[in-house]
Enzyme design. Structure first.
Site, mmCIF file in Angstrom:
data_model
loop_
_atom_site.group_PDB
_atom_site.id
_atom_site.type_symbol
_atom_site.label_atom_id
_atom_site.label_comp_id
_atom_site.label_asym_id
_atom_site.label_seq_id
_atom_site.Cartn_x
_atom_site.Cartn_y
_atom_site.Cartn_z
ATOM 1 N N GLY A 124 5.160 -1.140 2.591
ATOM 2 C CA GLY A 124 4.335 0.045 2.410
ATOM 3 C C GLY A 124 5.134 1.332 2.320
ATOM 4 N N HIS A 168 0.808 -1.214 0.000
ATOM 5 C CA HIS A 168 0.000 0.000 0.000
ATOM 6 C C HIS A 168 0.842 1.266 0.000
ATOM 7 C CE1 HIS A 168 0.929 0.675 4.296
ATOM 8 N NE2 HIS A 168 0.892 -0.649 4.384
ATOM 9 N N ASP A 169 0.358 2.259 -0.719
ATOM 10 C CA ASP A 169 0.927 3.606 -0.748
ATOM 11 C C ASP A 169 2.315 3.678 -1.372
ATOM 12 O OD1 ASP A 169 -1.248 5.092 0.800
ATOM 13 O OD2 ASP A 169 -0.692 3.526 2.246
#
Length: 259
Positions: free
Chosen positions: A136, A118-119
């Site tokens: 992440g 994520h991100d």
């Protein structure tokens, strides 16, 4: 497009000439642009935004729920740029409340079993080799190459035109134009082969080499090295990119090699 052996949610936005092979699943709130090919047994979950002429090979899972206990179900996306190739069993998580999106740029190659958490932000023309894992919030800038079976710690930043050796544990930021290898990960020279392939002149390559001699080979601390570079070397895009990268590094940059 009528795909009797694939499931496509009626709210998914699929361009007319997208090819979706049998047994793939396309969830709602998905957008796929023209010319893209989706192989068999691909799962594309909510929040996917897929560009033109992308190729996604069998077994890949795109825009999955973040593997982050803080994720609260907020609406986020996973975005893939035009002409990118996603090979078998790649997993790509969508963003969290931090950046609200995970992004892969244009003309990238993500080889089999790569995980992008994520991100993360991956730039254009990047190559991430088989089984590499990005935690992440990792940033990978344009033209970077990460060798197979590498693991990148969360919040690490990998600069443009970097070459990371296969099997690396990347715990610190990797400044632009460099090669990174050994354990712990260390400076291994500049990526001169990659720079020549991308039409950097010999003079520009020598300039970059001189910058990194000050940083890694003269026994100076980073602050002193950067001051000398700024004082003694003419301003250029490459000089300023290196200075800015190191000065804004939150995790600190990789060390020089020590025998």
């Amino acid at each position: 497009m009528n795909q009797p052996l694939a499931y496509i949610h009626p709210q998914a936005k699929i361009a007319r000439n997208v090819v979706i092979e049998p047994f793939s699943t396309i969830h709602k709130n998905v957008e796929i642009d023209e010319g893209t090919w989706i192989g068999s047994n691909v799962t594309i979950m909510e929040g996917a935004r897929i560009g033109k002429n992308v190729k996604i090979y069998p077994g890949a899972v795109i825009s999955s729920t973040p593997q982050d206990l803080k994720f609260g179900g907020e609406e986020t996306t996973a975005e893939i740029g035009d002409n990118t190739v996603i090979r078998e069993y790649v997993t790509l998580s969508r963003g969290t409340i931090d950046k609200h999106k995970t992004t892969i740029g244009k003309d990238c190659l993500l080889m089999a079993y790569v995980h992008i958490a994520h991100d993360c932000e991956v730039g254009d023309n990047c190559i991430i080799a088989n089984t590499t894992q990005l935690a992440g919030h990792v940033q990978v800038e344009n033209w970077a190459i990460i060798g197979g079976s590498s693991a990148v710690h969360q919040f690490v930043k990998i600069g443009a035109h970097v070459m990371v050796s296969g099997g690396s544990l990347v715990r610190k930021d990797v400044p632009p134009f460099t090669k990174a290898a050994r354990e712990p990960l260390s400076y291994s020279g500049i990526n001169s082969v990659g720079l020549r392939r991308r039409n950097f002149s010999n003079e520009k390559i020598q300039e970059i080499q001189e910058i990194y001699r000050n940083i890694y080979l003269r026994g100076l601390n980073n602050s002193k090295a950067l001051d000398i570079i700024e004082l003694e070397m003419k301003p250029s895009n490459e000089r300023d990119e290196i200075l800015n990268f190191i000065r804004t590094s939150d995790r600190g940059i990789m060390k020089g090699f020590r025998n």
